[in-house]
Design a protein around this motif. Structure first.
Motif, PDB file in Angstrom:
ATOM      1  N   ASP A  36       0.865  -1.166   0.000  1.00  4.53           N
ATOM      2  CA  ASP A  36       0.000   0.000   0.000  1.00  4.53           C
ATOM      3  C   ASP A  36       0.909   1.226   0.000  1.00  4.53           C
ATOM      4  O   ASP A  36       2.128   1.098  -0.093  1.00  4.53           O
ATOM      5  N   PHE A  37       0.336   2.406   0.097  1.00  2.17           N
ATOM      6  CA  PHE A  37       1.164   3.606   0.020  1.00  2.17           C
ATOM      7  C   PHE A  37       2.186   3.672   1.150  1.00  2.17           C
ATOM      8  O   PHE A  37       3.304   4.132   0.958  1.00  2.17           O
ATOM      9  N   TYR A  57       1.331   5.097  -8.397  1.00  7.83           N
ATOM     10  CA  TYR A  57      -0.052   5.166  -8.855  1.00  7.83           C
ATOM     11  C   TYR A  57      -0.805   3.911  -8.457  1.00  7.83           C
ATOM     12  O   TYR A  57      -0.314   2.801  -8.634  1.00  7.83           O
ATOM     13  N   ASP A  58      -1.999   4.098  -7.921  1.00  6.28           N
ATOM     14  CA  ASP A  58      -2.905   3.004  -7.628  1.00  6.28           C
ATOM     15  C   ASP A  58      -4.109   3.209  -8.543  1.00  6.28           C
ATOM     16  O   ASP A  58      -5.052   3.929  -8.212  1.00  6.28           O
ATOM     17  N   TYR A  59      -4.051   2.588  -9.724  1.00  8.46           N
ATOM     18  CA  TYR A  59      -5.094   2.806 -10.722  1.00  8.46           C
ATOM     19  C   TYR A  59      -6.434   2.215 -10.302  1.00  8.46           C
ATOM     20  O   TYR A  59      -7.479   2.739 -10.651  1.00  8.46           O
ATOM     21  N   ASN A  61      -7.773   2.143  -7.333  1.00  2.00           N
ATOM     22  CA  ASN A  61      -8.444   3.061  -6.408  1.00  2.00           C
ATOM     23  C   ASN A  61      -8.386   4.508  -6.864  1.00  2.00           C
ATOM     24  O   ASN A  61      -8.835   5.399  -6.135  1.00  2.00           O
TER      25      ASN A  61
END
Length: 95
Positions: A36-37, A57-59, A61
């Motif tokens: 996760d971040f 980038y979390d496309y 979410n």
């Protein structure tokens, strides 16, 4: 890039390409299944990559984080000026 394949993870290490260095895949695998971040910030700092900036980038979410390095008047980063040691800003990409 000669890097190890890690299912579900896209990455390029900080070394000149092609690279067979194992330091980044090792730290990524430490967090595998819980990336996760927050864990990405640990991965980036541990790998010591991202002098000027890094972005993740979390496309799925529709989110991203970005950290930007900071230099002094002489262009030096100092102890905590590299992006990999600075706080990241989180954005919702739909905004």
């Amino acid at each position: 890039t000669s890097q190890e394949y890690i299912p579900g993870v896209c990455y390029v290490d900080k070394h000149p390409q092609p690279s067979s260095a194992t330091d980044l895949p090792e730290v990524i695998k430490k967090h595998l299944g819980e990336i996760d971040f927050e864990s990405v910030q640990d991965i980036v700092a541990t790998h010591e990559t991202g002098d000027l900036h890094y972005a993740v980038y979390d496309y799925m979410n529709k989110e991203m984080i970005l950290a930007i390095g900071k230099t002094d008047a002489e262009g030096e980063y100092g102890d905590e000026g590299k992006a990999c040691y600075r706080p990241a800003i989180k954005w919702k990409l739909e905004d």
